[in-house]
Write a protein that holds these residues in place. Structure first.
Motif, PDB file in Angstrom:
ATOM      1  N   GLY A 229      -0.460  30.010  22.463  1.00 21.35           N
ATOM      2  CA  GLY A 229       0.838  30.305  21.872  1.00 21.35           C
ATOM      3  C   GLY A 229       1.231  29.211  20.892  1.00 21.35           C
ATOM      4  O   GLY A 229       0.395  28.698  20.143  1.00 21.35           O
ATOM      5  N   ARG A 230       2.494  28.815  20.926  1.00 14.70           N
ATOM      6  CA  ARG A 230       2.954  27.767  20.024  1.00 14.70           C
ATOM      7  C   ARG A 230       2.288  26.432  20.365  1.00 14.70           C
ATOM      8  O   ARG A 230       2.134  26.083  21.528  1.00 14.70           O
ATOM      9  CB  ARG A 230       4.477  27.628  20.119  1.00 14.70           C
ATOM     10  N   THR A 231       1.913  25.719  19.307  1.00 12.46           N
ATOM     11  CA  THR A 231       1.238  24.432  19.466  1.00 12.46           C
ATOM     12  C   THR A 231       1.965  23.382  18.642  1.00 12.46           C
ATOM     13  O   THR A 231       2.294  23.615  17.477  1.00 12.46           O
ATOM     14  CB  THR A 231      -0.229  24.522  19.012  1.00 12.46           C
ATOM     15  N   VAL A 232       2.248  22.243  19.263  1.00 12.78           N
ATOM     16  CA  VAL A 232       2.910  21.132  18.592  1.00 12.78           C
ATOM     17  C   VAL A 232       1.927  19.970  18.550  1.00 12.78           C
ATOM     18  O   VAL A 232       1.472  19.483  19.590  1.00 12.78           O
ATOM     19  CB  VAL A 232       4.198  20.708  19.340  1.00 12.78           C
TER      20      VAL A 232
ATOM     21  N   ALA B 256       1.037  22.463  23.970  1.00 13.98           N
ATOM     22  CA  ALA B 256       0.627  23.824  23.650  1.00 13.98           C
ATOM     23  C   ALA B 256       1.014  24.794  24.758  1.00 13.98           C
ATOM     24  O   ALA B 256       0.968  24.448  25.942  1.00 13.98           O
ATOM     25  CB  ALA B 256      -0.883  23.885  23.412  1.00 13.98           C
ATOM     26  N   GLU B 257       1.392  25.991  24.353  1.00 11.58           N
ATOM     27  CA  GLU B 257       1.658  27.078  25.299  1.00 11.58           C
ATOM     28  C   GLU B 257       0.369  27.857  25.552  1.00 11.58           C
ATOM     29  O   GLU B 257      -0.324  28.242  24.606  1.00 11.58           O
ATOM     30  CB  GLU B 257       2.698  28.036  24.731  1.00 11.58           C
TER      31      GLU B 257
ATOM     32  N   GLU C  64      10.076  22.147  21.258  1.00 15.32           N
ATOM     33  CA  GLU C  64       9.556  23.138  20.317  1.00 15.32           C
ATOM     34  C   GLU C  64       8.764  24.247  20.999  1.00 15.32           C
ATOM     35  O   GLU C  64       8.243  25.135  20.341  1.00 15.32           O
ATOM     36  CB  GLU C  64       8.689  22.449  19.266  1.00 15.32           C
ATOM     37  N   VAL C  65       8.645  24.181  22.328  1.00 15.57           N
ATOM     38  CA  VAL C  65       7.957  25.232  23.074  1.00 15.57           C
ATOM     39  C   VAL C  65       8.892  25.734  24.170  1.00 15.57           C
ATOM     40  O   VAL C  65       9.996  25.239  24.349  1.00 15.57           O
ATOM     41  CB  VAL C  65       6.626  24.721  23.673  1.00 15.57           C
TER      42      VAL C  65
END
Length: 294
Positions: A182-185, A195-196, A112-113
């Motif tokens: 950035g994007r976090t799962v 996390a990005e 997902e990242v």
């Protein structure tokens, strides 16, 4: 023939022999060769293939274990994969989830990242500071790293964090210097946070960046008995500090390292409010501290 062909040939040989991966690993150990379950799994799935000298030696013994003709598996390997400077100095690069307790959960989360830049960044320096409270819980850790781009374009670093206790809340992540979130799962059922950390701008080839971020736990704090950093690719310098509350020191503390598929090396360290260790030119592998309170 190439990587996919090797995987197919290996799978067929394993099925024909009727041995599970654990049995295969045990038989290799008897012959003095240590190959992890994860590595065997990656070889037969095609995620990676043996290229290092010790890995190729393991393939020769694997042929004996599987009772196939000498050279049967190695002939399917084909020529080595192309290598460039940005591919690092490690021919067999472990899978992104190789050193985690539940690789499948990690692989699902990182999908997902964006991890495409991971192998284009050289780890020059990593410095972690871990803070343990008087309640023996892990309060936070602060991470500073120096990265160098081996190709033009890297614009982020991906953090993977795992909690052993899945009933505890996942920490908050705070970018501190030269990065933003950035994007976090967040997957609390797996104890995973991915996390990005986005750089201020994409890096040019040969350019370095210094980033700092912090992970802060929330009550109830996860019980702290160990901390380790996993390195899928080598790092030139890794500094690890663990900071205990002066009024609540552990009874014993051990530093440990495990390089790739090698045996774990451990040594006792003197207990103090702050303990640290430094390793140079380390990885792939894992390095950390474990401690006991009683």
């Amino acid at each position: 023939m190439g990587e996919r062909e090797f995987a197919e040939v290996l799978r067929a040989a394993i099925q024909a022999r009727g041995l599970g991966l654990e049995r295969i690993r045990e038989r290799l150990l008897v012959q003095g060769v240590s190959v992890s379950m994860a590595t065997l799994s990656y070889w037969q799935s095609g995620r990676s293939r043996p290229e290092r000298r010790d890995s190729l030696a393991a393939v020769a013994l694997l042929e004996e274990v599987l009772e196939v003709p000498a050279g049967y598996l190695s002939a399917s390997l084909g020529p080595p994969r192309p290598r460039g400077r940005w591919l690092s100095t490690v021919p067999d690069r472990p899978d992104v989830a190789a050193y985690w307790p539940r690789p499948g959960a990690v692989e699902a989360a990182v999908r997902e990242v964006d991890i495409r830049w991971d192998e284009r960044l050289t780890r020059i320096s990593q410095h972690d500071r871990v803070f343990i409270g008087a309640d023996r819980g892990e309060r936070s850790y602060h991470s500073r790293q120096v990265l160098r781009a081996e190709a033009a374009g890297p614009d982020r670093w991906v953090v993977i964090m795992h909690l052993d206790e899945h009933d505890r809340p996942l920490p908050d992540i705070w970018p501190l210097r030269h990065c933003s979130l950035g994007r976090t799962v967040r997957r609390p059922e797996d104890g995973l946070l991915v996390a990005e950390l986005l750089f201020d701008r994409p890096l040019r080839k040969g350019e370095t960046v210094i980033t700092e971020h912090e992970l802060v736990n929330v009550a109830p704090y996860p019980p702290a008995t160990n901390y380790e950093r996993k390195f899928r690719l080598p790092v030139r310098e890794f500094v690890l500090e663990v900071c205990f509350d002066p009024d609540m020191l552990p009874a014993a503390c051990t530093a440990f390292s495990q390089l790739d598929e090698g045996a774990e090396q451990a040594r006792a360290v003197d207990v103090a409010p702050e303990v640290h260790d430094v390793v140079l030119n380390f990885g792939p592998g894992r390095h950390g501290f474990r401690w006991s309170w009683e």
